[in-house]
Design a protein around this motif. Structure first.
Motif, PDB file in Angstrom:
ATOM      1  N   GLY A 189       0.789  -1.213   0.000  1.00 37.69           N
ATOM      2  CA  GLY A 189       0.000   0.000   0.000  1.00 37.69           C
ATOM      3  C   GLY A 189       0.826   1.270   0.000  1.00 37.69           C
ATOM      4  N   GLU A 190       0.154   2.347   0.380  1.00 34.51           N
ATOM      5  CA  GLU A 190       0.708   3.704   0.384  1.00 34.51           C
ATOM      6  C   GLU A 190       2.040   3.758   1.114  1.00 34.51           C
ATOM      7  OE1 GLU A 190      -0.095   7.810  -0.678  1.00 34.51           O
ATOM      8  OE2 GLU A 190      -1.519   6.171  -0.859  1.00 34.51           O
ATOM      9  N   ARG A 716     -13.592  -0.508   2.698  1.00 28.45           N
ATOM     10  CA  ARG A 716     -12.949  -1.751   2.274  1.00 28.45           C
ATOM     11  C   ARG A 716     -13.864  -2.485   1.306  1.00 28.45           C
ATOM     12  NH1 ARG A 716      -8.969  -5.311   4.941  1.00 28.45           N
ATOM     13  NH2 ARG A 716      -9.269  -7.468   4.305  1.00 28.45           N
ATOM     14  N   LEU A 730      -9.401  -4.396  -1.178  1.00 24.84           N
ATOM     15  CA  LEU A 730      -8.868  -3.051  -1.389  1.00 24.84           C
ATOM     16  C   LEU A 730      -9.403  -2.181  -0.259  1.00 24.84           C
ATOM     17  CD1 LEU A 730      -7.392  -0.864  -3.074  1.00 24.84           C
ATOM     18  CD2 LEU A 730      -9.564  -0.542  -4.313  1.00 24.84           C
ATOM     19  N   GLU A 731      -8.517  -1.503   0.462  1.00 25.54           N
ATOM     20  CA  GLU A 731      -8.945  -0.683   1.586  1.00 25.54           C
ATOM     21  C   GLU A 731      -8.406   0.737   1.434  1.00 25.54           C
ATOM     22  OE1 GLU A 731      -5.844  -1.062   5.176  1.00 25.54           O
ATOM     23  OE2 GLU A 731      -6.709  -3.012   4.609  1.00 25.54           O
ATOM     24  N   VAL A 732      -9.161   1.670   1.976  1.00 24.48           N
ATOM     25  CA  VAL A 732      -8.725   3.061   2.092  1.00 24.48           C
ATOM     26  C   VAL A 732      -9.002   3.497   3.527  1.00 24.48           C
ATOM     27  CG1 VAL A 732      -8.976   5.427   1.279  1.00 24.48           C
ATOM     28  CG2 VAL A 732      -9.268   3.522  -0.323  1.00 24.48           C
ATOM     29  N   VAL A 735     -10.557   8.010   4.787  1.00 26.05           N
ATOM     30  CA  VAL A 735     -11.061   8.262   3.434  1.00 26.05           C
ATOM     31  C   VAL A 735     -11.094   9.753   3.095  1.00 26.05           C
ATOM     32  CG1 VAL A 735     -13.112   8.084   1.966  1.00 26.05           C
ATOM     33  CG2 VAL A 735     -12.408   6.128   3.362  1.00 26.05           C
ATOM     34  N   ARG A 763      -4.762  10.010   4.618  1.00 27.51           N
ATOM     35  CA  ARG A 763      -5.420   8.997   3.788  1.00 27.51           C
ATOM     36  C   ARG A 763      -4.370   8.082   3.155  1.00 27.51           C
ATOM     37  NH1 ARG A 763      -9.110  11.865   0.302  1.00 27.51           N
ATOM     38  NH2 ARG A 763      -7.252  12.559  -0.817  1.00 27.51           N
ATOM     39  N   TRP A 765      -4.059   3.994   1.008  1.00 28.00           N
ATOM     40  CA  TRP A 765      -4.721   2.844   0.417  1.00 28.00           C
ATOM     41  C   TRP A 765      -3.834   1.610   0.568  1.00 28.00           C
ATOM     42  CZ3 TRP A 765      -2.075   0.130  -3.248  1.00 28.00           C
ATOM     43  CH2 TRP A 765      -1.015   0.781  -3.860  1.00 28.00           C
TER      44      TRP A 765
END
Length: 773
Positions: A189-190, A716, A730-732, A735, A763, A765
């Motif tokens: 992720g990020e 999610r 897939l999650e954020v 948000v 935020r 992801w």
């Protein structure tokens, strides 16, 4: 009489709510209670808890408990303990900042502790597989291979292995079982987030099982530590850049993640009469310090870098005992391990004995920049090296006396040792006097307790519970205050070799009554006590503060009424509780130490306040249609001080709020859509609100600052194959990219003119793939 009238009011509320629910239940006879295997909705799913020393369904336990199983933790994107507080009513868990290393501040219903120092006791009991964790350091547990988390609200004076005044948080890992199975999970992720998790369960022989699990997490930080001199050439302070800062002037990324953990368990369960599990674990953390930025200055605004950057240098100039400038580490390193043995022997169908033996050991090294600014001449920083070990033994005797009485009696003892080495450069206190010292303080603490609980069912539907506990505690703290070259400290030499001690004992008790009006409705009332252990002044400025600064326990007498319901064919679960806490002898810092025989700057705490805390909590789980699940909570806290010791000065006033935040709420919803041969897809959305929270005063008599209220939202989307052994999610998180600061460090503002604050994660992801086999 005030206590009894408060309890009566709560009882009336509980009984009125109970009567209302009964009426609704009788008015809807078609909604009968379904059996466990007939209803698989989230609202109807049973979670078994062990809060009262025996296995009970959550809805049969007359306590305020938030219980979350592994499936819900995964669906909420929750991977460490601090995240659980977002959905738990009146619970605050916060990973502490750089000044406190890798520690977890915790409070429940406004009662807790946020200072890591081993001179002080936690206000919330932390347990993993019934093993007590005695310090806040190392409390940021990864939720590795868990079966469930139990959050018990209110004092646990008679129930837990070691007392907890605010409540207890218990993690239960999955036990080795009689199957060969496992799972592996990967996340990317990020900010280069990489996360790997795996677990495996093995059958070694008939009645002998093993389980292994591990986690590795790595992610770049999100606050830039910028070299002030490099980024601001020709600045009016005459600060030049440091060698090696690079063309972008960035020295490090704060808020980094670099964590690894491993757990192994061996279980011997040859029959129903014997169940014995040995567990060992290891944790390592090696990362840059917490994400923090300067948020307030006394007119020197040019040292504020921005929302996600800081000019903190961790650099201290030459002077006093050092011939040339040097850096404190901007990193935190933690190594910890433990081993425990949990065994139950069933002597007959009605009697068993349980033994819980544990040893834990850790070492943590971290550095601080106390003013978090670039102007090094102020001299404000520290190096910390904390070593710790802890041994505990608990023994429980459980018996069923006839058909209607259950009894538990037991004992608990613990022995812990800390060695806290610190090198402090705090020249800001007295410019020109070169206030510097090295400490190497041994801290010893011992606790012994005996306890008993009896549960009786005198008539159908009615259960009475009574518990008592006696605790005896000892703590001693020996102060070492040297110059850097090993000679006795110039300014704190009178403290060198001084031993401060605390000894105390206390009885706690709890009584409760619960009545099941129907299979759908349980109401209860309870009264109980709890305490946070006394201790010694951890940071004295002279011998008088150390020798005379020991303090006793702070105490709570808690009155609570509640109702637990399962309605509409168990598609709606609603639990409501209200409480009044009579909070006494609160441990508060003093402004003046004259009463302790000291005229030096005061660093003491004493039992210096009384007050009352009131509140309520609502938790709801609903499954209105097949596949659609909702969970929500709402909580409120209020209260007031009734007495403040004059020695506290105007740092805390009678008109101040005794607890914050006043309001918290959360809501989560998900819908599982069946795609037939393509599996299923489940979108989920969570939002959690935290009301404004007191940040205290930056100057005695000034206006109280508050952290603004904020709402965090996560989303999610999960796909599962038809066999549900493969998933892609897939999650954020965060948000709406909310900027918030949950905690701050303002201890040196009067000297340095700066305050720095933690910054919440922006935020981000991630995508996760999980395979079960």
């Amino acid at each position: 009489m005030a206590k009894l009238s408060g309890m009566t009011a709560l009882a009336r509320v509980g009984l009125a709510a109970g009567a209302s629910m009964i009426a609704m239940s009788l008015a809807t006879p078609a909604f009968a209670q379904a059996s466990d295997d007939e209803n698989t909705s989230e609202a109807g799913r049973e979670i078994v808890v062990t809060a009262q020393f025996r296995e009970q369904k959550l809805q049969d336990t007359p306590l305020s408990i938030t219980a979350v199983d592994a499936g819900l933790l995964e669906s909420r994107n929750q991977t460490d303990l601090s995240q659980v507080a977002r959905q738990a009513p009146n619970v605050t868990l916060n990973a502490m900042g750089g000044a406190y290393g890798s520690s977890l501040g915790a409070s429940i219903r406004g009662v807790g502790q946020f200072d890591f120092n081993p001179a002080y006791e936690p206000g919330v009991g932390m347990y993993v597989d019934d093993v007590y964790y005695a310090t806040l350091t190392g409390g940021i547990f990864d939720l590795l291979d868990l079966e469930r988390v139990e959050v018990l609200r209110g004092p646990q004076g008679t129930l837990t292995g070691r007392n907890a005044i605010g409540g207890a948080i218990k993690l239960f890992s999955k036990k080795p079982s009689d199957e060969n199975s496992g799972s592996i999970q990967g996340t990317y992720g990020e900010r280069q987030r990489v996360e790997l998790r795996a677990s495996a369960n093995f059958v070694l022989a008939d009645g002998l099982y093993a389980r292994m699990s591990g986690v590795y997490k790595r992610q770049n930080g999100y606050v830039k530590q910028v070299d002030y001199g490099c980024a601001n050439p020709g600045n009016p302070d005459g600060i030049t850049g440091f060698p090696g800062s690079g063309s972008d002037c960035v020295m490090a990324d704060l808020g980094e993640v670099n964590y690894a953990g491993l757990r192994g368990a061996l279980r011997f369960n040859p029959s129903d009469a014997i169940d014995f599990t040995v567990t060992a674990d290891y944790t390592r953390e090696d990362r840059n310090n917490a994400a923090e930025v300067v948020t307030q200055t006394n007119g020197l605004n040019r040292v504020i870098c921005g929302r996600f950057c800081t000019y903190a240098s961790f650099y201290l100039p030459a002077g006093g005992q050092v011939g040339q400038g040097y850096f404190m580490p901007n990193t935190t390193k933690f190594d910890g391990w433990g081993i425990s043995a949990n065994g139950t022997i069933k002597l007959s169908d009605t009697i068993n004995i349980q033994s819980i033996t544990a040893y834990r050991d850790y070492r943590q090294i971290w550095g601080t920049d106390d003013d978090f600014g670039p102007i090094a001449s102020k001299g404000a920083g520290g190096y910390n090296d904390l070593k710790f070990w802890f041994f505990s033994q608990e023994l429980r005797f459980n018996a069923q006396l006839g058909d209607n009485v259950d009894l538990t009696v037991g004992g608990f003892m613990s022995d812990q040792r800390s060695l806290y080495y610190t090198r402090q450069d705090i020249r800001y206190i007295a410019p020109g006097l070169n206030f510097q010292f090295a400490g190497n303080d041994p801290v010893n603490a011992d606790s012994k307790a005996g306890f008993g609980t009896i549960i009786a069912r005198p008539m159908e539907g009615l259960t009475l519970t009574a518990g008592v506990r006696y605790t005896d505690e000892h703590k001693d703290y020996t102060f070492v205050r040297k110059n850097y070259n090993g000679t006795v400290s110039t300014f704190l030499g009178a403290l060198d070799g001084v031993k401060a001690t605390y000894d105390g004992s206390r009885w706690d008790w709890r009584v409760s009554a619960d009545y099941r009006f129907s299979p759908q409705i349980l109401a209860y009332v309870t009264v109980g006590t709890g305490f946070k252990g006394g201790g010694v002044t951890a940071r004295p400025f002279d011998a008088a503060q150390a020798l005379n600064g020991s303090f006793g326990p702070e105490t709570v007498t808690a009155y609570e009424a509640g109702i637990k319901t399962d309605l509409f064919d168990r598609r709606l679960r609603m639990n409501i509780s209200g409480f009044i806490n009579d909070y006494k002898a609160v441990q508060l810092p003093l402004i003046s130490c004259a009463s302790l025989g000291s005229n030096a700057p005061c660093g003491a705490r004493q039992n210096a306040g009384d007050g009352k805390i009131k509140g309520f909590e609502v938790e709801v789980t609903a499954s209105p249609v097949e596949g659609f699940d909702i969970d929500a909570s709402l909580s409120h806290l209020a209260g007031n001080w009734s007495k403040i010791d004059p020695r506290v000065g105007n740092a805390i006033l009678l008109t101040d709020p005794i607890v914050t935040p006043g309001w918290k709420w959360s809501i989560g919803a998900q819908y599982k859509a069946d795609l037939g041969t393509y599996g299923s897809i489940t979108p989920r959305f969570d939002a959690a609100y935290t009301g404004k929270t007191s940040a205290g005063r930056i100057a005695a008599g000034g206006v109280i600052d508050f952290f603004p209220a904020y709402t965090l939202a996560n989303a999610r989307l999960t796909w599962r194959n038809p066999d549900e052994d493969l998933s892609i999610a897939l999650e954020v998180q965060n948000v709406f990219n909310k900027y918030y600061t949950p905690a701050r460090f303002a201890a040196v503002y009067a000297f340095s003119g700066t305050i720095y604050s933690q910054v919440g994660r922006p935020r981000e992801w991630a995508i996760t793939v999980k395979k079960q086999f």
